[in-house]
Design an enzyme around this catalytic site. Sequence first.
Site, PDB file in Angstrom:
ATOM      1  N   HIS A 102       0.780  -1.224   0.030  1.00 28.57           N
ATOM      2  CA  HIS A 102      -0.071   0.039   0.123  1.00 28.57           C
ATOM      3  C   HIS A 102       0.623   1.313   0.173  1.00 28.57           C
ATOM      4  O   HIS A 102       1.880   1.259   0.714  1.00 28.57           O
ATOM      5  CB  HIS A 102      -1.088  -0.031   1.365  1.00 28.57           C
ATOM      6  CG  HIS A 102      -2.030  -0.944   1.112  1.00 28.57           C
ATOM      7  ND1 HIS A 102      -3.011  -0.545  -0.029  1.00 28.57           N
ATOM      8  CD2 HIS A 102      -2.747  -2.028   1.797  1.00 28.57           C
ATOM      9  CE1 HIS A 102      -3.977  -1.504   0.018  1.00 28.57           C
ATOM     10  NE2 HIS A 102      -3.963  -2.263   1.423  1.00 28.57           N
ATOM     11  N   CYS A 162       0.115   2.425  -4.677  1.00 31.76           N
ATOM     12  CA  CYS A 162      -0.635   3.961  -5.030  1.00 31.76           C
ATOM     13  C   CYS A 162       0.036   5.107  -4.642  1.00 31.76           C
ATOM     14  O   CYS A 162       0.962   5.195  -3.653  1.00 31.76           O
ATOM     15  CB  CYS A 162      -1.907   3.760  -4.268  1.00 31.76           C
ATOM     16  SG  CYS A 162      -3.045   2.563  -4.541  1.00 31.76           S
TER      17      CYS A 162
END
Length: 315
Positions: A102, A162
């Site tokens: 992440h 991301c």
Amino acid sequence: MQNQPPPKFQLSNCQGRKRALLIGINYFGSPNELKGCINDVKNVKEFLTTYYNFRPEDMVILTDDQKDPRFIPTRQNILEGMRWVVHDARPNDSFFVHYSGHGGRVKDTNGDEDDGWDETIYPVDHQRYPGTSGQIVDDEMHEILVRPLPPGCRLTAIFDSCHSGTALDLPYVYSTAGSLKESNLFKDAGSGLLSASKAYVSGDLGGAISSVMSLGSKLISGKTVDDRVKQFKSSAADVIMFSGCKDQQTSADAFEAGRSTGAMSHAFTTALRANPNQSYLQLLNSVRQILREKYSQRPQLSSSHPIDVNLRFIC
């Protein structure tokens, strides 16, 4: 400051010592569990040993399926791994950092981001820290991974997460046409001028002037940030980064060739397996073409110094 040239840099021939830090976090049991990040690490490890002469004994692998606590991707272990991979760096060494997990954003506090946000990665134990302090911010990664490197030392980084466009705060970002992107100075220009014209047409002269003034101040402050970043974040070392998407985009957890994988990790290794003799520009476009078939994310190429994008990619 505005006219400061970048430091004189030296390219690496990548024939010296090789080390790799590979990080894959699936966040087992969490509401935001991912499926493909550990597979990414296995894929990149095999890729590096097969194509670029990295040795398994010269790799540190941090994944959250391991039993040994030293190799769990905690905040402390990731930072220690980053220090290890670049320690005692010398010219013509070649280091490789791969992160699949992440990524996020936190408010920029030192004024080095033209969009006002720092990019971050999420260690597996990030929730044990107060607020956002469990995340690792791009400024910190730059200080550990880029700042200590001497001229002629290569660091290749792949961030499959991301908001990873400038995850190492490298100041030179290249388009798929091979041209240098000048920050994001004009990304708001169209909307700003549109607002001004709408206000003018509706008779709101004050609003029109305000919109133009606001746009002007954004461009000036953005240019100042861009100059400052080039001055303080350039490096005489040879640092190259491919990231999974732009800073404002998300990066897909995908399913390719029968197994879960990060879309960027899969595209990068697939492109080079198909043709190892690609220039940086060809590789960026190859990766983007593979991703374009299924995903909206747009991979980014950035560097610590101006590069000739037509040179062959090596690591």
